[in-house]
Design a protein around this motif. Structure first.
Motif, PDB file in Angstrom:
ATOM      1  N   ARG A   4      25.351  16.042 -44.685  1.00  0.00           N
ATOM      2  CA  ARG A   4      25.188  14.590 -44.828  1.00  0.00           C
ATOM      3  C   ARG A   4      24.424  14.238 -46.098  1.00  0.00           C
ATOM      4  O   ARG A   4      24.626  13.157 -46.658  1.00  0.00           O
ATOM      5  N   ILE A   5      23.524  15.136 -46.519  1.00  0.00           N
ATOM      6  CA  ILE A   5      22.745  14.868 -47.719  1.00  0.00           C
ATOM      7  C   ILE A   5      22.829  16.067 -48.655  1.00  0.00           C
ATOM      8  O   ILE A   5      23.119  17.185 -48.234  1.00  0.00           O
ATOM      9  N   ARG A   6      22.567  15.804 -49.922  1.00  0.00           N
ATOM     10  CA  ARG A   6      22.679  16.827 -50.965  1.00  0.00           C
ATOM     11  C   ARG A   6      21.295  17.113 -51.540  1.00  0.00           C
ATOM     12  O   ARG A   6      20.479  16.197 -51.711  1.00  0.00           O
ATOM     13  N   LYS A   7      21.029  18.386 -51.827  1.00  0.00           N
ATOM     14  CA  LYS A   7      19.742  18.798 -52.394  1.00  0.00           C
ATOM     15  C   LYS A   7      19.874  18.973 -53.903  1.00  0.00           C
ATOM     16  O   LYS A   7      20.778  19.651 -54.381  1.00  0.00           O
ATOM     17  N   THR A   8      18.941  18.375 -54.643  1.00  0.00           N
ATOM     18  CA  THR A   8      18.942  18.500 -56.101  1.00  0.00           C
ATOM     19  C   THR A   8      17.587  19.007 -56.563  1.00  0.00           C
ATOM     20  O   THR A   8      16.541  18.495 -56.144  1.00  0.00           O
ATOM     21  N   SER A   9      17.616  20.023 -57.419  1.00  0.00           N
ATOM     22  CA  SER A   9      16.391  20.578 -57.993  1.00  0.00           C
ATOM     23  C   SER A   9      16.341  20.241 -59.478  1.00  0.00           C
ATOM     24  O   SER A   9      17.276  19.652 -60.029  1.00  0.00           O
ATOM     25  N   VAL A  10      15.267  20.631 -60.120  1.00  0.00           N
ATOM     26  CA  VAL A  10      15.138  20.461 -61.567  1.00  0.00           C
ATOM     27  C   VAL A  10      15.087  21.850 -62.185  1.00  0.00           C
ATOM     28  O   VAL A  10      14.109  22.583 -61.999  1.00  0.00           O
ATOM     29  N   ASP A  11      16.158  22.215 -62.875  1.00  0.00           N
ATOM     30  CA  ASP A  11      16.252  23.551 -63.474  1.00  0.00           C
ATOM     31  C   ASP A  11      16.001  24.643 -62.438  1.00  0.00           C
ATOM     32  O   ASP A  11      15.333  25.650 -62.704  1.00  0.00           O
ATOM     33  N   GLY A  12      16.523  24.425 -61.237  1.00  0.00           N
ATOM     34  CA  GLY A  12      16.380  25.414 -60.174  1.00  0.00           C
ATOM     35  C   GLY A  12      15.028  25.424 -59.494  1.00  0.00           C
ATOM     36  O   GLY A  12      14.781  26.255 -58.613  1.00  0.00           O
ATOM     37  N   GLN A  13      14.150  24.522 -59.889  1.00  0.00           N
ATOM     38  CA  GLN A  13      12.803  24.474 -59.328  1.00  0.00           C
ATOM     39  C   GLN A  13      12.643  23.257 -58.416  1.00  0.00           C
ATOM     40  O   GLN A  13      13.330  22.248 -58.585  1.00  0.00           O
ATOM     41  N   PRO A  14      11.725  23.345 -57.446  1.00  0.00           N
ATOM     42  CA  PRO A  14      11.443  22.158 -56.628  1.00  0.00           C
ATOM     43  C   PRO A  14      10.958  21.012 -57.507  1.00  0.00           C
ATOM     44  O   PRO A  14      10.319  21.232 -58.543  1.00  0.00           O
ATOM     45  N   VAL A  15      11.254  19.807 -57.089  1.00  0.00           N
ATOM     46  CA  VAL A  15      10.773  18.637 -57.824  1.00  0.00           C
ATOM     47  C   VAL A  15       9.263  18.510 -57.659  1.00  0.00           C
ATOM     48  O   VAL A  15       8.555  18.066 -58.562  1.00  0.00           O
ATOM     49  N   ALA A  16       8.770  18.918 -56.501  1.00  0.00           N
ATOM     50  CA  ALA A  16       7.328  18.869 -56.238  1.00  0.00           C
ATOM     51  C   ALA A  16       7.002  19.854 -55.131  1.00  0.00           C
ATOM     52  O   ALA A  16       7.895  20.363 -54.438  1.00  0.00           O
ATOM     53  N   GLU A  17       5.734  20.138 -54.979  1.00  0.00           N
ATOM     54  CA  GLU A  17       5.248  20.973 -53.882  1.00  0.00           C
ATOM     55  C   GLU A  17       3.999  20.328 -53.302  1.00  0.00           C
ATOM     56  O   GLU A  17       3.280  19.615 -54.001  1.00  0.00           O
ATOM     57  N   ARG A  18       3.766  20.578 -52.035  1.00  0.00           N
ATOM     58  CA  ARG A  18       2.516  20.118 -51.432  1.00  0.00           C
ATOM     59  C   ARG A  18       2.111  21.080 -50.326  1.00  0.00           C
ATOM     60  O   ARG A  18       2.951  21.770 -49.746  1.00  0.00           O
ATOM     61  N   GLU A  19       0.831  21.107 -50.078  1.00  0.00           N
ATOM     62  CA  GLU A  19       0.300  22.046 -49.099  1.00  0.00           C
ATOM     63  C   GLU A  19       0.505  21.544 -47.679  1.00  0.00           C
ATOM     64  O   GLU A  19       0.434  20.349 -47.403  1.00  0.00           O
TER      65      GLU A  19
END
Length: 313
Positions: free
Chosen positions: A264-279
């Motif tokens: 239903r939804i598509r995942k997009t990264s930036v140059d294969g990396q997560p857009v952000a991370e959080r603990e």
């Protein structure tokens, strides 16, 4: 425990002693089984007979035999002791269940696999235990923890979350990716991203607006802030919105493979990396947990958090 009036009474211990003498075939064998002296056991049964003025047991060289009153009392005694033992077992089970009741708050990512799996393992270890899971946004869960409505919270730590004097123990970092409608690739261009509406999953308040949740992420990649940002506290509602419109959203990686979101939804990264991370962290009121059950649940959560490929519960 004593039954009867002050003049004629009997205790549970006297009934247990009497039944033991009959079931073991004599005073000596019963005393060995009960780990008491034969004299003490004999005194207990003699007192029971004396108080009620009846002979219950005939002492013979070959052992013991019941008199008619003794035979009748044996039937009552066994029934009484059975009921008392069941009542005590019930109370013990209730006490154990209450002692091992853990109320856990879980935000989106840990609620998908980690917390349900820990709860399952915890119940398997503690057959009488109860685990209640409250799902919600980090801020609401922390408030419930402070109010004493939760024993422990397992949640991501978004910026601005006020944990105050609470004990916060990070256990892993979750990766965030851009979610968009399936079949609608996202162009990673600042102007394009700024022109799309964005949805922030979670709660906001007067001090923290939806835009604040995106500000650091957009600044990191040099993107201009989008003009339209709104929030939703419901994961299902967020997925429905993203899958049916041009709205974009940052979601934890695990959600994209969840049955409610897959295809239903598509995942997009930036140059294969997560857009952000959080603990993601375990949050409690302090190092001294409310009871042993909470400490055990926290320990199990820390251990299982090291396994990042948990299947959905």
């Amino acid at each position: 425990m004593r039954y009867g009036s002050s003049g004629m009474s009997m205790t549970l211990q006297q009934l247990r002693d009497f039944v033991a003498v009959i079931e073991h075939g004599g005073f000596r064998a019963a005393a060995r089984a009960l780990l008491v002296s034969q004299a003490a056991l004999t005194k207990s049964v003699l007192k029971l007979e004396a108080v009620h003025g009846v002979e219950l047991v005939l002492r013979m060289q070959s052992g013991v035999a019941l008199t008619e009153p003794g035979r009748q009392l044996l039937s009552y005694a066994r029934a009484i002791l059975h009921d008392v033992d069941e009542a005590m077992a019930m109370l013990h089970a209730r006490q154990q269940a209450e002692r091992l009741t853990v109320v856990v708050g879980a935000s989106i990512d840990p609620a998908l696999t980690l917390v349900p799996r820990v709860a399952e393992d915890f119940r398997r270890r503690n057959r009488q235990a109860n685990v209640h899971i409250q799902y919600g946004a980090p801020g609401s869960l922390v408030d419930m923890l402070r109010e004493g409505r939760l024993d422990v919270v397992v949640s991501e730590l978004p910026g601005g979350l006020n944990t105050g004097s609470l004990c916060v123990e990070p256990i892993y970092r979750e990766a965030l990716f851009i979610a968009s409608r399936a079949g609608a690739p996202v162009v990673l261009d600042g102007a394009t991203l700024a022109g799309r509406p964005w949805l922030v999953l979670g709660e906001t308040n007067h001090a923290r607006q939806p835009q604040d949740a995106l500000r650091d992420v957009f600044a990191r990649w040099g993107w201009p802030m989008p003009a339209t940002v709104y929030s939703s506290s419901s994961l299902i509602a967020a997925i429905d919105e993203v899958s049916g419109t041009d709205t974009l959203c940052l979601l934890p990686e695990r959600i994209f493979s969840h049955p409610v979101a897959a295809r239903r939804i598509r995942k997009t990264s930036v140059d294969g990396q997560p857009v952000a991370e959080r603990e993601v962290a375990i949050i409690t009121k302090g190092s001294r947990h409310a009871h042993a059950g909470v400490a055990e649940f926290v320990s199990m959560t820390k251990s299982l958090a090291r396994i990042r490929d948990l299947a959905f519960a």
